[in-house]
Scaffold this motif. Sequence first.
Motif, PDB file in Angstrom:
ATOM      1  N   ASP A  18      16.074  91.410 -30.428  1.00  0.00           N
ATOM      2  CA  ASP A  18      15.921  92.810 -30.814  1.00  0.00           C
ATOM      3  C   ASP A  18      17.114  93.242 -31.659  1.00  0.00           C
ATOM      4  O   ASP A  18      18.189  92.644 -31.599  1.00  0.00           O
ATOM      5  N   LYS A  19      16.923  94.338 -32.397  1.00  0.00           N
ATOM      6  CA  LYS A  19      18.015  94.838 -33.234  1.00  0.00           C
ATOM      7  C   LYS A  19      19.156  95.408 -32.395  1.00  0.00           C
ATOM      8  O   LYS A  19      20.321  95.293 -32.775  1.00  0.00           O
ATOM      9  N   PHE A  20      18.824  96.016 -31.253  1.00  0.00           N
ATOM     10  CA  PHE A  20      19.865  96.613 -30.429  1.00  0.00           C
ATOM     11  C   PHE A  20      20.788  95.531 -29.872  1.00  0.00           C
ATOM     12  O   PHE A  20      20.334  94.556 -29.286  1.00  0.00           O
ATOM     13  N   GLY A  21      22.079  95.717 -30.063  1.00  0.00           N
ATOM     14  CA  GLY A  21      23.061  94.765 -29.569  1.00  0.00           C
ATOM     15  C   GLY A  21      23.575  93.801 -30.615  1.00  0.00           C
ATOM     16  O   GLY A  21      24.569  93.110 -30.382  1.00  0.00           O
ATOM     17  N   ILE A  22      22.918  93.735 -31.763  1.00  0.00           N
ATOM     18  CA  ILE A  22      23.398  92.833 -32.811  1.00  0.00           C
ATOM     19  C   ILE A  22      24.746  93.336 -33.328  1.00  0.00           C
ATOM     20  O   ILE A  22      24.907  94.534 -33.576  1.00  0.00           O
ATOM     21  N   PRO A  23      25.735  92.467 -33.483  1.00  0.00           N
ATOM     22  CA  PRO A  23      27.019  92.907 -34.051  1.00  0.00           C
ATOM     23  C   PRO A  23      26.805  93.613 -35.384  1.00  0.00           C
ATOM     24  O   PRO A  23      25.942  93.227 -36.178  1.00  0.00           O
ATOM     25  N   ARG A  24      27.600  94.640 -35.636  1.00  0.00           N
ATOM     26  CA  ARG A  24      27.390  95.452 -36.835  1.00  0.00           C
ATOM     27  C   ARG A  24      27.953  94.806 -38.095  1.00  0.00           C
ATOM     28  O   ARG A  24      27.716  95.296 -39.201  1.00  0.00           O
ATOM     29  N   GLN A  25      28.714  93.732 -37.924  1.00  0.00           N
ATOM     30  CA  GLN A  25      29.227  92.970 -39.059  1.00  0.00           C
ATOM     31  C   GLN A  25      29.220  91.494 -38.682  1.00  0.00           C
ATOM     32  O   GLN A  25      29.270  91.148 -37.496  1.00  0.00           O
ATOM     33  N   PRO A  26      29.187  90.594 -39.668  1.00  0.00           N
ATOM     34  CA  PRO A  26      29.267  89.165 -39.352  1.00  0.00           C
ATOM     35  C   PRO A  26      30.638  88.793 -38.800  1.00  0.00           C
ATOM     36  O   PRO A  26      31.631  89.478 -39.044  1.00  0.00           O
ATOM     37  N   ASN A  27      30.664  87.723 -38.022  1.00  0.00           N
ATOM     38  CA  ASN A  27      31.882  87.115 -37.475  1.00  0.00           C
ATOM     39  C   ASN A  27      32.549  87.930 -36.372  1.00  0.00           C
ATOM     40  O   ASN A  27      33.601  87.534 -35.874  1.00  0.00           O
ATOM     41  N   LEU A  28      31.958  89.056 -35.966  1.00  0.00           N
ATOM     42  CA  LEU A  28      32.480  89.776 -34.806  1.00  0.00           C
ATOM     43  C   LEU A  28      32.089  89.071 -33.512  1.00  0.00           C
ATOM     44  O   LEU A  28      32.728  89.273 -32.479  1.00  0.00           O
ATOM     45  N   ALA A  29      31.036  88.268 -33.569  1.00  0.00           N
ATOM     46  CA  ALA A  29      30.593  87.493 -32.408  1.00  0.00           C
ATOM     47  C   ALA A  29      30.612  86.013 -32.791  1.00  0.00           C
ATOM     48  O   ALA A  29      29.581  85.445 -33.168  1.00  0.00           O
ATOM     49  N   PRO A  30      31.770  85.362 -32.717  1.00  0.00           N
ATOM     50  CA  PRO A  30      31.870  83.973 -33.180  1.00  0.00           C
ATOM     51  C   PRO A  30      31.011  82.986 -32.401  1.00  0.00           C
ATOM     52  O   PRO A  30      30.728  81.896 -32.901  1.00  0.00           O
ATOM     53  N   HIS A  31      30.571  83.358 -31.181  1.00  0.00           N
ATOM     54  CA  HIS A  31      29.732  82.446 -30.406  1.00  0.00           C
ATOM     55  C   HIS A  31      28.238  82.647 -30.681  1.00  0.00           C
ATOM     56  O   HIS A  31      27.404  81.976 -30.062  1.00  0.00           O
ATOM     57  N   ALA A  32      27.909  83.554 -31.579  1.00  0.00           N
ATOM     58  CA  ALA A  32      26.507  83.772 -31.949  1.00  0.00           C
ATOM     59  C   ALA A  32      26.123  82.775 -33.039  1.00  0.00           C
ATOM     60  O   ALA A  32      26.580  82.884 -34.176  1.00  0.00           O
ATOM     61  N   GLN A  33      25.303  81.804 -32.675  1.00  0.00           N
ATOM     62  CA  GLN A  33      24.885  80.779 -33.629  1.00  0.00           C
ATOM     63  C   GLN A  33      23.453  81.025 -34.098  1.00  0.00           C
ATOM     64  O   GLN A  33      22.639  81.611 -33.384  1.00  0.00           O
ATOM     65  N   GLY A  34      23.182  80.565 -35.303  1.00  0.00           N
ATOM     66  CA  GLY A  34      21.844  80.659 -35.862  1.00  0.00           C
ATOM     67  C   GLY A  34      21.506  79.396 -36.614  1.00  0.00           C
ATOM     68  O   GLY A  34      22.395  78.703 -37.122  1.00  0.00           O
ATOM     69  N   VAL A  35      20.213  79.091 -36.677  1.00  0.00           N
ATOM     70  CA  VAL A  35      19.746  77.895 -37.381  1.00  0.00           C
ATOM     71  C   VAL A  35      18.728  78.317 -38.434  1.00  0.00           C
ATOM     72  O   VAL A  35      17.763  79.036 -38.134  1.00  0.00           O
ATOM     73  N   LEU A  36      18.967  77.876 -39.647  1.00  0.00           N
ATOM     74  CA  LEU A  36      18.068  78.146 -40.759  1.00  0.00           C
ATOM     75  C   LEU A  36      17.371  76.853 -41.155  1.00  0.00           C
ATOM     76  O   LEU A  36      18.022  75.903 -41.589  1.00  0.00           O
ATOM     77  N   LYS A  37      16.049  76.822 -40.998  1.00  0.00           N
ATOM     78  CA  LYS A  37      15.258  75.684 -41.452  1.00  0.00           C
ATOM     79  C   LYS A  37      14.612  76.062 -42.779  1.00  0.00           C
ATOM     80  O   LYS A  37      13.836  77.015 -42.852  1.00  0.00           O
ATOM     81  N   LEU A  38      14.966  75.322 -43.811  1.00  0.00           N
ATOM     82  CA  LEU A  38      14.451  75.630 -45.135  1.00  0.00           C
ATOM     83  C   LEU A  38      12.970  75.261 -45.238  1.00  0.00           C
ATOM     84  O   LEU A  38      12.519  74.261 -44.676  1.00  0.00           O
ATOM     85  N   LEU A  39      12.246  76.085 -45.967  1.00  0.00           N
ATOM     86  CA  LEU A  39      10.826  75.858 -46.193  1.00  0.00           C
ATOM     87  C   LEU A  39      10.622  74.985 -47.425  1.00  0.00           C
ATOM     88  O   LEU A  39      11.481  74.910 -48.310  1.00  0.00           O
ATOM     89  N   SER A  40       9.474  74.348 -47.493  1.00  0.00           N
ATOM     90  CA  SER A  40       9.095  73.600 -48.695  1.00  0.00           C
ATOM     91  C   SER A  40       8.857  74.595 -49.840  1.00  0.00           C
ATOM     92  O   SER A  40       8.308  75.687 -49.608  1.00  0.00           O
ATOM     93  N   PRO A  41       9.284  74.303 -51.044  1.00  0.00           N
ATOM     94  CA  PRO A  41       9.850  73.052 -51.559  1.00  0.00           C
ATOM     95  C   PRO A  41      11.376  73.012 -51.548  1.00  0.00           C
ATOM     96  O   PRO A  41      11.976  72.181 -52.231  1.00  0.00           O
ATOM     97  N   TYR A  42      12.007  73.914 -50.775  1.00  0.00           N
ATOM     98  CA  TYR A  42      13.471  74.011 -50.792  1.00  0.00           C
ATOM     99  C   TYR A  42      14.124  73.090 -49.759  1.00  0.00           C
ATOM    100  O   TYR A  42      15.347  72.947 -49.750  1.00  0.00           O
ATOM    101  N   ASN A  43      13.315  72.476 -48.898  1.00  0.00           N
ATOM    102  CA  ASN A  43      13.852  71.685 -47.783  1.00  0.00           C
ATOM    103  C   ASN A  43      14.099  70.236 -48.179  1.00  0.00           C
ATOM    104  O   ASN A  43      13.695  69.308 -47.483  1.00  0.00           O
TER     105      ASN A  43
END
Length: 225
Positions: A18-43
């Motif tokens: 959910d949007k509530f609780g998301i840090p208001r700027q990047p790098n404020l939560a260094p333990h928050a990880q994300g994974v981006l899987k690229l779609l075809s044809p960019y993968n």
Amino acid sequence: MSGFNFQPIGYLATPFADKFGIPRQPNLAPHAQGVLKLLSPYNRAEAVRGLEAFSHVWLTFVFHQSASDWKPTVRPPRLGGNTRIGVFASRSPFRPNPIGLSLVELIKIDTDSGVALTFKGIDLVDGTPILDIKPYIPYAESIPTARGGFAGSPPPELAVIFSPEAESRLKPELRALIEDVLKQDPRPAYANDAERIYGVRLYQYDVKWRCDGQTTYVIALEKVA
């Protein structure tokens, strides 16, 4: 000039359902990880060739959960939620074009089956469409003398205390993420009820907590079915 049509290169998986609780700027939560899987044809592996030489990248993304209407002024939480400033002097998600930038740390590139990029310091909701990736160039983009306007210094951090019940259910990585998120005080700027119980969804857990303005008390963790 006619409009532009952009297609996502992938969708970012993050701990924030959910949007509530998301840090208001990047790098404020260094333990928050994300994974981006690229779609075809960019993968394709060659599309990220050389990216491993960079520690940080810019993600261009879409505020896909924000309302489509915008106003020329907004009320940033950092200013207490009452002072209005121009939308172009803010990082509000309610913009004429719902596009944002996030500077995150690149920690892994996996090209065994397509392309998957792992980042930390994430400040985006789960499922965010990503439009582009660009490497961060320190010599050109780090400006120590820059003025930060109303956000010229980091926000104050709160202490985070876990109840025995919550502590008993925590794994170290989840505990660190909860601390990262709650020490930023994600409450609305107008909130001042120290007894109100809030909930933040992180991964498959609903984290129950309250805040007295100086300390955040984690009361319980409820696993979401």
